[in-house]
Design a protein around this motif. Structure first.
Motif, short mmCIF file in Angstrom:
data_model
loop_
_atom_site.label_atom_id
_atom_site.label_comp_id
_atom_site.label_asym_id
_atom_site.label_seq_id
_atom_site.Cartn_x
_atom_site.Cartn_y
_atom_site.Cartn_z
N ILE A 126 -24.75 -0.04 9.09
CA ILE A 126 -24.21 0.90 8.10
C ILE A 126 -24.63 2.33 8.39
CG2 ILE A 126 -24.32 1.54 5.64
CD1 ILE A 126 -24.23 -1.53 5.08
N ALA A 141 -17.42 -0.32 3.11
CA ALA A 141 -17.40 -1.41 2.12
C ALA A 141 -16.14 -2.25 2.27
CB ALA A 141 -17.51 -0.84 0.71
N LYS A 146 -17.67 -5.59 1.13
CA LYS A 146 -18.81 -5.37 0.25
C LYS A 146 -18.40 -4.34 -0.79
CE LYS A 146 -22.48 -6.19 3.64
NZ LYS A 146 -23.05 -7.36 3.01
N VAL A 151 -23.10 -1.01 -0.16
CA VAL A 151 -23.21 -0.30 1.11
C VAL A 151 -24.11 0.93 0.95
CG1 VAL A 151 -21.91 1.06 2.82
CG2 VAL A 151 -21.03 -1.14 2.03
#
Length: 169
Positions: A126, A141, A146, A151
Motif C-alpha cells: 500500500i 481499496a 478493501k 487501506v
C-alpha cells in the motif's frame, strides 16, 4: 495532454497515443501484476496481454470512467486468470518474497528495502502504490477489495512503524 485525449487517439487507432499511454502506465501495470503472479517473466507477458486487451476493448471504455482504474482492473483480471490457468491458489499476501525478483522493480524496492524488516508485506504494498505510483487510497481499496478506511489505516500503521524505526535508529 490529458489521458482522455490519448484515449480518443487510441479509439481512432493513433499509434502515438497508444505509445504514450503504454509508457505512462506500463510500470504501474507491471507492479500490480507482479504482486499477484510473483514472477518476472510472467509479469512481462501479462503486461503485454493487458495492453492488448485494453486496445481491443477501448471502445467499451466510457470517458466518464477512471481510465487508470479500468486499466488496472484489466491487469488484475489477466493476472488472476493466468493463475487460475496454472491452477495456482492466490496467496492472500500480495507480495511473497518480492526481493527474489528485485531487479524487475528495483526502483520501487530500493527505497523501502531497508524498512521491510519493520513493515509487513501488506503495508509495503500500500505504501508503494500510494507513494510511488500516486494511487489514491480509494483506488487501492477498490483494486484490492478493501475499504478505503482499511487501506488508510494500513498505510498509516506502516508509516508509523517506519517513523519509529527512524527515530530509534
Amino acid at each position: 495532454m490529458k489521458d482522455k485525449e490519448h484515449i480518443i487517439g487510441i479509439k481512432n487507432k493513433v499509434e502515438k497515443s497508444f505509445d504514450i499511454i503504454y509508457n505512462k502506465y506500463h510500470k504501474l501495470v507491471g507492479y500490480v501484476i507482479f504482486t499477484i503472479v510473483k514472477n518476472k517473466q510472467d509479469t512481462e507477458d501479462l503486461i503485454q496481454d493487458t495492453f492488448i486487451k485494453m486496445y481491443e476493448s477501448i471502445d467499451d471504455f466510457s470517458m466518464r470512467d477512471n481510465f487508470k482504474y479500468w486499466l488496472l482492473q484489466i491487469a488484475k483480471n489477466k493476472a488472476k486468470d493466468f493463475l487460475k490457468k496454472k491452477k495456482v491458489i492466490i496467496n492472500s499476501d500480495y507480495i511473497h518474497s518480492i526481493s527474489d525478483e528485485k531487479e524487475a522493480y528495483e526502483d520501487f524496492d530500493s527505497i523501502l528495502d531497508k524498512y521491510k524488516k519493520v513493515i509487513n508485506e501488506e503495508e509495503y504494498l500500500i505504501i508503494t502504490l500510494h507513494l510511488f505510483h500516486k494511487m489514491k487510497f480509494r483506488e487501492i481499496a477498490v483494486l484490492y477489495e478493501k475499504t478505503t478506511s482499511s487501506v488508510n489505516n494500513i498505510y498509516a500503521r506502516g508509516i508509523k512503524k517506519i517513523k519509529e524505526y527512524l527515530k530509534n535508529d
